[in-house]
Design a protein around this motif. Structure first.
Motif, PDB file in Angstrom:
ATOM      1  N   GLU A 142       0.885  -1.154   0.000  1.00  0.00           N
ATOM      2  CA  GLU A 142       0.000   0.000   0.000  1.00  0.00           C
ATOM      3  C   GLU A 142       0.924   1.205   0.000  1.00  0.00           C
ATOM      4  O   GLU A 142       1.779   1.341   0.886  1.00  0.00           O
ATOM      5  CB  GLU A 142      -0.869  -0.001   1.252  1.00  0.00           C
ATOM      6  N   ILE A 145       1.300   4.952   0.516  1.00  0.00           N
ATOM      7  CA  ILE A 145       0.548   6.021   1.176  1.00  0.00           C
ATOM      8  C   ILE A 145       1.304   7.334   1.016  1.00  0.00           C
ATOM      9  O   ILE A 145       2.522   7.382   1.224  1.00  0.00           O
ATOM     10  CB  ILE A 145       0.347   5.684   2.677  1.00  0.00           C
ATOM     11  N   ARG A 160       1.229  11.328   2.288  1.00  0.00           N
ATOM     12  CA  ARG A 160       0.621  12.202   3.305  1.00  0.00           C
ATOM     13  C   ARG A 160       1.082  13.638   3.121  1.00  0.00           C
ATOM     14  O   ARG A 160       2.288  13.887   2.966  1.00  0.00           O
ATOM     15  CB  ARG A 160       1.049  11.753   4.706  1.00  0.00           C
ATOM     16  N   ALA A 211      -2.309  12.602  10.046  1.00  0.00           N
ATOM     17  CA  ALA A 211      -3.633  12.067  10.416  1.00  0.00           C
ATOM     18  C   ALA A 211      -3.474  10.581  10.687  1.00  0.00           C
ATOM     19  O   ALA A 211      -2.412  10.002  10.423  1.00  0.00           O
ATOM     20  CB  ALA A 211      -4.652  12.292   9.294  1.00  0.00           C
ATOM     21  N   GLY A 212      -4.544   9.994  11.198  1.00  0.00           N
ATOM     22  CA  GLY A 212      -4.633   8.549  11.336  1.00  0.00           C
ATOM     23  C   GLY A 212      -3.427   7.921  12.001  1.00  0.00           C
ATOM     24  O   GLY A 212      -2.961   8.372  13.042  1.00  0.00           O
ATOM     25  N   ASP A 215      -1.578  -5.130   7.605  1.00  0.00           N
ATOM     26  CA  ASP A 215      -0.836  -4.240   6.687  1.00  0.00           C
ATOM     27  C   ASP A 215       0.263  -3.445   7.399  1.00  0.00           C
ATOM     28  O   ASP A 215       0.182  -2.206   7.500  1.00  0.00           O
ATOM     29  CB  ASP A 215      -1.795  -3.260   5.983  1.00  0.00           C
ATOM     30  N   ASP A 255      -4.319  12.812   2.966  1.00  0.00           N
ATOM     31  CA  ASP A 255      -3.478  11.662   2.609  1.00  0.00           C
ATOM     32  C   ASP A 255      -4.276  10.739   1.699  1.00  0.00           C
ATOM     33  O   ASP A 255      -5.474  10.942   1.494  1.00  0.00           O
ATOM     34  CB  ASP A 255      -2.970  10.909   3.860  1.00  0.00           C
ATOM     35  N   PHE A 256      -3.611   9.769   1.134  1.00  0.00           N
ATOM     36  CA  PHE A 256      -4.305   8.758   0.315  1.00  0.00           C
ATOM     37  C   PHE A 256      -3.422   7.532   0.177  1.00  0.00           C
ATOM     38  O   PHE A 256      -2.224   7.579   0.456  1.00  0.00           O
ATOM     39  CB  PHE A 256      -4.688   9.298  -1.071  1.00  0.00           C
ATOM     40  N   LYS A 257      -4.082   6.466  -0.288  1.00  0.00           N
ATOM     41  CA  LYS A 257      -3.371   5.204  -0.540  1.00  0.00           C
ATOM     42  C   LYS A 257      -3.591   4.809  -1.993  1.00  0.00           C
ATOM     43  O   LYS A 257      -4.715   4.928  -2.497  1.00  0.00           O
ATOM     44  CB  LYS A 257      -3.948   4.130   0.384  1.00  0.00           C
ATOM     45  N   ASP A 277     -12.815   6.185  -0.219  1.00  0.00           N
ATOM     46  CA  ASP A 277     -12.500   5.048   0.655  1.00  0.00           C
ATOM     47  C   ASP A 277     -11.006   5.017   0.977  1.00  0.00           C
ATOM     48  O   ASP A 277     -10.610   4.467   1.999  1.00  0.00           O
ATOM     49  CB  ASP A 277     -12.825   3.716  -0.057  1.00  0.00           C
ATOM     50  N   SER A 278     -10.201   5.538   0.065  1.00  0.00           N
ATOM     51  CA  SER A 278      -8.748   5.399   0.224  1.00  0.00           C
ATOM     52  C   SER A 278      -8.028   6.747   0.340  1.00  0.00           C
ATOM     53  O   SER A 278      -6.812   6.817   0.192  1.00  0.00           O
ATOM     54  CB  SER A 278      -8.185   4.593  -0.945  1.00  0.00           C
ATOM     55  N   ARG A 297     -15.491   5.197   9.758  1.00  0.00           N
ATOM     56  CA  ARG A 297     -14.594   4.676  10.806  1.00  0.00           C
ATOM     57  C   ARG A 297     -14.929   5.293  12.159  1.00  0.00           C
ATOM     58  O   ARG A 297     -14.902   4.633  13.174  1.00  0.00           O
ATOM     59  CB  ARG A 297     -13.134   5.018  10.484  1.00  0.00           C
TER      60      ARG A 297
END
Ligand code: UDP
Length: 253
Positions: A90, A92, A94, A98-99, A129, A175-177, A200-201, A219
């Motif tokens: 994955e 990612i 950023r 976050a997260g 993951d 951010d994103f994946k 979603d990502s 979430r």
């Protein structure tokens, strides 16, 4: 319709054999999962929105010369994509903390990072993951050094594109994946953006109010997920004003 061969069923999508060799039909489900599938629900309309939004982002990327697996949207829930070998990472990117990064490093959510930071997680649900370094990736042979150079460059180009598209509609790309696939053209292999790009990502925050317009709504139980994704789609012009993905499907087909 003729029965199709299911290749794989994941948490949010099903992959079927495509009509031509080397193609796959990607079906977007309404299922939402979080925390490694410990939290689950069916969110009516989510699949339709993500199919449309992923089409929008992948088409835009292709227009600026970023190769993707996307071929065409078939219907409300399905798109035709090029089959590829998914690199088990994955990727990612950023722009703001976050997260998991905020938790790991103790940085307040929303803090702007000094520059975009790219992270890699090993795709393995059973392990949750885990974050890995380029050392692990090279040592275990998940990707070569050349692949890693290409992946970094693709990730940063996707980040520039998505950040700009979002900025234009008053949304901050936190951010994103993405996932990257390997395709072979004769003897040559190259890397393309695969899987999906959707709320979603990504983490997407309204620039003015800070309202979350992404999967964190699910979430963290912050409201109606379909409403949030519909807002993103409307702002991007992917859905006509006032169209509902659930009650008026003909408007968005
Ligand atoms: N992400 C994703 N799938 C995953 C893990 C993360 O799409 O399995 C996305 C997530 O939506 C966010 C970004 O990657 O936009 C960074 O996620 P983070 O590592 O902060 O994970 P989380 O807080 O979701 O555990």
């Amino acid at each position: 319709m003729a029965r199709r061969k299911k290749i794989y069923e994941g948490k949010a999508k099903i992959l079927y054999e495509g009509p031509e060799p080397g193609t796959i039909v990607q079906y977007f489900k309404d299922d939402a999962t979080a925390f490694n599938a410990q939290k689950k629900d069916v969110i009516e309309g989510k699949g339709v929105l993500n199919n449309r939004l992923s089409e929008f982002f992948m088409t835009g990327l292709a227009q600026i010369g970023v190769p993707t697996h996307f071929i065409k949207r078939i219907n409300m829930r399905e798109q035709l994509v090029r089959s590829c070998e998914i690199i088990p990472l994955e990727v990612i990117v950023r722009n703001y903390a976050a997260g998991s990064m905020s938790k790991r490093l103790g940085i307040d959510e929303g803090t702007q990072l000094p520059r975009p930071i790219v992270e890699y997680c090993y795709k393995d649900d059973a392990l949750g993951d885990p974050l890995v370094t380029e050392e692990h990736i090279a040592a275990f042979g998940w990707a070569s050094q050349q692949d890693m150079d290409d992946i970094l460059s693709l990730a940063l180009r996707v980040n520039d594109f998505l950040s700009g598209v979002m900025l234009a509609v008053g949304i901050k790309l936190v951010d994103f994946k993405i996932e990257i696939g390997r395709v072979y053209d004769g003897d040559f292999q190259r890397l393309i953006v695969a899987d999906e790009i959707s709320p979603d990502s990504c983490r997407l925050w309204d620039m003015e109010t800070g309202q979350k317009l992404d999967k964190d709504v699910f979430r963290r139980d912050l409201g109606n997920l379909t409403d949030a994704y519909t807002e993103v789609a409307r702002r991007l012009g992917v859905l006509p004003k006032n169209a509902s993905p659930i009650t008026k499907p003909t408007l968005i087909n």
